[in-house]
Design a protein around this motif. Structure first.
Motif, PDB file in Angstrom:
ATOM      1  N   ALA A 199       0.830  -1.206   0.000  1.00 53.55           N
ATOM      2  CA  ALA A 199       0.000   0.000   0.000  1.00 53.55           C
ATOM      3  C   ALA A 199       0.861   1.250   0.000  1.00 53.55           C
ATOM      4  O   ALA A 199       1.982   1.255   0.514  1.00 53.55           O
ATOM      5  N   GLU A 200       0.309   2.311  -0.587  1.00 52.47           N
ATOM      6  CA  GLU A 200       0.925   3.633  -0.522  1.00 52.47           C
ATOM      7  C   GLU A 200       0.492   4.324   0.775  1.00 52.47           C
ATOM      8  O   GLU A 200      -0.678   4.213   1.164  1.00 52.47           O
ATOM      9  N   PRO A 201       1.385   5.041   1.449  1.00 53.76           N
ATOM     10  CA  PRO A 201       0.963   5.731   2.677  1.00 53.76           C
ATOM     11  C   PRO A 201      -0.079   6.806   2.396  1.00 53.76           C
ATOM     12  O   PRO A 201      -1.004   7.021   3.184  1.00 53.76           O
ATOM     13  N   ILE A 202       0.077   7.482   1.261  1.00 56.77           N
ATOM     14  CA  ILE A 202      -0.883   8.458   0.750  1.00 56.77           C
ATOM     15  C   ILE A 202      -1.056   8.114  -0.722  1.00 56.77           C
ATOM     16  O   ILE A 202      -0.073   8.120  -1.472  1.00 56.77           O
ATOM     17  N   ALA A 203      -2.263   7.784  -1.132  1.00 57.80           N
ATOM     18  CA  ALA A 203      -2.470   7.353  -2.513  1.00 57.80           C
ATOM     19  C   ALA A 203      -2.116   8.485  -3.470  1.00 57.80           C
ATOM     20  O   ALA A 203      -2.622   9.599  -3.340  1.00 57.80           O
ATOM     21  N   GLY A 204      -1.256   8.195  -4.433  1.00 54.89           N
ATOM     22  CA  GLY A 204      -0.741   9.228  -5.319  1.00 54.89           C
ATOM     23  C   GLY A 204      -1.491   9.369  -6.622  1.00 54.89           C
ATOM     24  O   GLY A 204      -2.576   9.941  -6.673  1.00 54.89           O
ATOM     25  N   ALA A 205      -0.936   8.814  -7.702  1.00 54.84           N
ATOM     26  CA  ALA A 205      -1.489   9.042  -9.035  1.00 54.84           C
ATOM     27  C   ALA A 205      -2.884   8.456  -9.200  1.00 54.84           C
ATOM     28  O   ALA A 205      -3.695   8.976  -9.963  1.00 54.84           O
ATOM     29  N   SER A 206      -3.174   7.370  -8.515  1.00 57.21           N
ATOM     30  CA  SER A 206      -4.470   6.724  -8.701  1.00 57.21           C
ATOM     31  C   SER A 206      -5.588   7.400  -7.918  1.00 57.21           C
ATOM     32  O   SER A 206      -6.758   7.308  -8.286  1.00 57.21           O
ATOM     33  N   GLY A 207      -5.249   8.077  -6.835  1.00 54.11           N
ATOM     34  CA  GLY A 207      -6.267   8.682  -5.993  1.00 54.11           C
ATOM     35  C   GLY A 207      -6.133  10.177  -5.825  1.00 54.11           C
ATOM     36  O   GLY A 207      -7.092  10.861  -5.462  1.00 54.11           O
ATOM     37  N   GLY A 208      -4.940  10.697  -6.062  1.00 50.92           N
ATOM     38  CA  GLY A 208      -4.737  12.125  -5.913  1.00 50.92           C
ATOM     39  C   GLY A 208      -4.593  12.571  -4.484  1.00 50.92           C
ATOM     40  O   GLY A 208      -5.502  13.169  -3.905  1.00 50.92           O
ATOM     41  N   ALA A 209      -3.427  12.275  -3.882  1.00 52.14           N
ATOM     42  CA  ALA A 209      -3.086  12.768  -2.541  1.00 52.14           C
ATOM     43  C   ALA A 209      -4.139  12.409  -1.500  1.00 52.14           C
ATOM     44  O   ALA A 209      -4.498  13.211  -0.641  1.00 52.14           O
ATOM     45  N   ASN A 386      -2.511  28.226 -19.640  1.00 47.44           N
ATOM     46  CA  ASN A 386      -2.310  29.315 -18.674  1.00 47.44           C
ATOM     47  C   ASN A 386      -0.882  29.388 -18.151  1.00 47.44           C
ATOM     48  O   ASN A 386      -0.570  30.243 -17.327  1.00 47.44           O
ATOM     49  N   GLY A 387      -0.036  28.457 -18.607  1.00 45.22           N
ATOM     50  CA  GLY A 387       1.379  28.527 -18.251  1.00 45.22           C
ATOM     51  C   GLY A 387       1.809  27.666 -17.094  1.00 45.22           C
ATOM     52  O   GLY A 387       2.902  27.874 -16.555  1.00 45.22           O
ATOM     53  N   VAL A 388       0.976  26.669 -16.691  1.00 39.99           N
ATOM     54  CA  VAL A 388       1.338  25.799 -15.566  1.00 39.99           C
ATOM     55  C   VAL A 388       1.027  24.350 -15.927  1.00 39.99           C
ATOM     56  O   VAL A 388      -0.055  24.050 -16.454  1.00 39.99           O
ATOM     57  N   HIS A 389       1.957  23.465 -15.620  1.00 37.23           N
ATOM     58  CA  HIS A 389       1.755  22.030 -15.811  1.00 37.23           C
ATOM     59  C   HIS A 389       1.282  21.395 -14.509  1.00 37.23           C
ATOM     60  O   HIS A 389       1.907  21.556 -13.460  1.00 37.23           O
ATOM     61  N   PHE A 390       0.146  20.680 -14.575  1.00 39.01           N
ATOM     62  CA  PHE A 390      -0.336  19.864 -13.463  1.00 39.01           C
ATOM     63  C   PHE A 390      -0.447  18.419 -13.927  1.00 39.01           C
ATOM     64  O   PHE A 390      -0.323  18.115 -15.112  1.00 39.01           O
ATOM     65  N   TYR A 391      -0.712  17.521 -12.978  1.00 39.08           N
ATOM     66  CA  TYR A 391      -0.736  16.078 -13.255  1.00 39.08           C
ATOM     67  C   TYR A 391      -2.141  15.540 -13.036  1.00 39.08           C
ATOM     68  O   TYR A 391      -2.734  15.757 -11.973  1.00 39.08           O
ATOM     69  N   GLY A 392      -2.687  14.882 -14.032  1.00 40.74           N
ATOM     70  CA  GLY A 392      -4.007  14.286 -13.899  1.00 40.74           C
ATOM     71  C   GLY A 392      -3.956  13.012 -13.087  1.00 40.74           C
ATOM     72  O   GLY A 392      -3.111  12.155 -13.317  1.00 40.74           O
ATOM     73  N   ALA A 393      -4.854  12.874 -12.119  1.00 37.21           N
ATOM     74  CA  ALA A 393      -4.855  11.702 -11.244  1.00 37.21           C
ATOM     75  C   ALA A 393      -6.233  11.057 -11.253  1.00 37.21           C
ATOM     76  O   ALA A 393      -7.215  11.633 -11.724  1.00 37.21           O
ATOM     77  N   GLY A 394      -6.283   9.837 -10.710  1.00 38.76           N
ATOM     78  CA  GLY A 394      -7.541   9.129 -10.573  1.00 38.76           C
ATOM     79  C   GLY A 394      -7.498   7.774 -11.251  1.00 38.76           C
ATOM     80  O   GLY A 394      -6.569   7.451 -12.005  1.00 38.76           O
ATOM     81  N   ASN A 395      -8.505   6.960 -10.958  1.00 40.52           N
ATOM     82  CA  ASN A 395      -8.658   5.649 -11.597  1.00 40.52           C
ATOM     83  C   ASN A 395     -10.148   5.420 -11.823  1.00 40.52           C
ATOM     84  O   ASN A 395     -10.913   6.373 -11.885  1.00 40.52           O
ATOM     85  N   SER A 396     -10.580   4.197 -11.908  1.00 42.34           N
ATOM     86  CA  SER A 396     -11.992   3.949 -12.168  1.00 42.34           C
ATOM     87  C   SER A 396     -12.870   4.275 -10.961  1.00 42.34           C
ATOM     88  O   SER A 396     -14.077   4.477 -11.104  1.00 42.34           O
TER      89      SER A 396
END
Length: 432
Positions: A199-209, A386-396
């Motif tokens: 397990a991740e301590p804080i879910a990252g890419a799949s759940g978003g922090a 708008n000049g900023v890169h963010f990361y898309g997160a989430g799963n099904s």
């Protein structure tokens, strides 16, 4: 480029160079790297002193067999041991990518029991909102369904327990709810067959922090002890200062048996991931004839070890772990100010410089937008404009989450730029 990438599904962004906290596109745009690439670039871009040690190590010896020793490996292990790891973590295994490191951890957990004559303990429990890599084993145990499309029919089955998703948990005691669900999974599988929880301590890419409720990790640790299970913690995204502690699990009074951490180890300057464990896990394997923990060809690559040592020295010198904590609190406050009453933002969440917002069609009911509307992709695209890169997160299970994870070298003005760009993007997409 007709031959790359492998699938021609889009028009890849061309980055010509990167410096500090900014990316520069081929057509001359300056983009604030609000996600550190893929939550990787902890110390910022273009650090000449890191490039210099990689060059020096490469010229000295371009390739050294991974089980052998060399100055770069010894220096990194010494630094990790003296400055970063708690005393119980006396065993280190170095790989190239996170998938390799996680799969190594899974193998070690099973081997730990097999070396003691217990070959029934072979199951590894994953969680439904998780991401652990793209090898067949790691993608199988992970809970990122969109990344299984086309191969799911041939993947091995792994037991699954729910990841704490407190925003949508209807139980008044979410801690006990998720612990009960985990225990039910263990009992259904048979405790005598379960080797580990991953397990991740804080879910990252799949759940978003996604931060679990208070008491959850303490309960997980107790349960692993009670059922004689190895606790494997995936720190690939959260480790090396990202969440405001050296490692994400240190937000709670627990110790894993094995943990894996990568992205921040070299901050994007070279491929390297670390697996860290205890004598208790390693000794049965070590003392059993014929057992080994196989290396990967480029595991513990000497120039990568040199990069990691320099990156960690910079982290210490500039106090970037504490900086991530302080700036993370500031970023969280700015996100709350921008979105706490937004009709289409359900929650701001995270720790340190790993923060996220979850976008919904209706804040009061938590109704989601239809998946076909691609809300996350559109918000990410508008933010980039708008000049900023963010990361898309989430799963099904989790959807329409934007993840923020800038270099730890950002300042308050950069945080303001991030929040302003994101706020405008969310408004533009949800009001369209």
């Amino acid at each position: 480029m007709p031959n790359w990438p492998f699938l021609h599904n889009g028009n890849p962004i061309h980055i010509s160079r990167a410096e500090g906290v900014f990316l520069y596109t081929k057509d001359g745009r300056q983009i604030l790297d609000g996600a550190g690439g893929a939550i990787v670039c902890n110390i910022g871009h273009g650090r000449a002193e890191v490039a210099d040690v990689v060059r020096e190590a490469t010229l000295k010896a371009d390739y050294i067999l991974p089980p052998w020793s060399c100055d770069e490996r010894e220096e990194l292990v010494e630094l990790l041991t003296s400055k970063w790891l708690r005393p119980s973590f006396t065993r280190i295994h170095l790989t190239c990518g996170g998938s390799e490191a996680i799969e190594s951890a899974m193998r070690i957990a099973v081997m730990h029991f097999a070396a003691q004559g217990n070959e029934k303990k072979v199951k590894i429990i994953g969680r439904d909102v998780s991401y652990h890599g793209t090898t067949l084993a790691t993608i199988s145990v992970g809970g990122h369904e969109s990344r299984k499309v086309g191969i799911k029919h041939m993947l091995q089955r792994y037991p699954v327990a729910p990841t704490p998703y407190t925003l949508r948990c209807e139980d008044p005691d979410p801690t006990q709810h998720y612990l009960d669900e985990l225990e039910q999974t263990i009992l259904q599988e048979g405790p005598d067959t379960v080797a580990a929880l991953l397990a991740e301590p804080i879910a990252g890419a799949s759940g978003g922090a996604m931060v679990p409720p208070d008491g959850y990790w303490e309960g997980v640790r107790e349960m692993c002890d009670r059922y004689n299970m190895v606790l494997i913690v995936d720190e690939i995204m959260t480790g090396f200062g990202r969440t405001g502690t050296r490692f994400g699990y240190q937000h709670w009074p627990i110790e894993p048996d094995i943990f894996v951490s990568g992205k921040g180890l070299t901050a994007g300057y070279s491929p390297l991931n670390g697996l860290f464990s205890t004598d208790e896990i390693a000794e049965p394997i070590e003392q059993s004839a014929g057992y080994s923990v196989m290396f990967h060809t480029y595991g513990s690559f000497a120039p990568a070890c040199a990069a990691a040592t320099k990156v960690l020295q910079i982290m210490e010198r500039e106090g970037l772990v504490d900086r991530a904590k302080e700036l993370g609190s500031l970023l969280r406050a700015k996100l709350q100010a921008a979105f706490s009453n937004h009709p289409h933002v359900a929650e701001c969440r995270g720790k340190g410089l790993l923060q996220a917002i979850e976008i919904v069609k209706n804040r009061a009911t938590l109704e989601r937008y239809p998946a076909v509307e691609n809300v996350t992709g559109r918000v990410i695209q508008k933010s980039f404009e708008n000049g900023v890169h963010f990361y898309g997160a989430g799963n099904s299970i989790v959807r329409d989450v934007v993840l923020l994870g800038p270099p730890m070298t950002v300042d308050e003005s950069h945080l303001d730029t991030m929040v302003s760009a994101l706020s405008d993007a969310v408004d533009s997409v949800t009001e369209a």
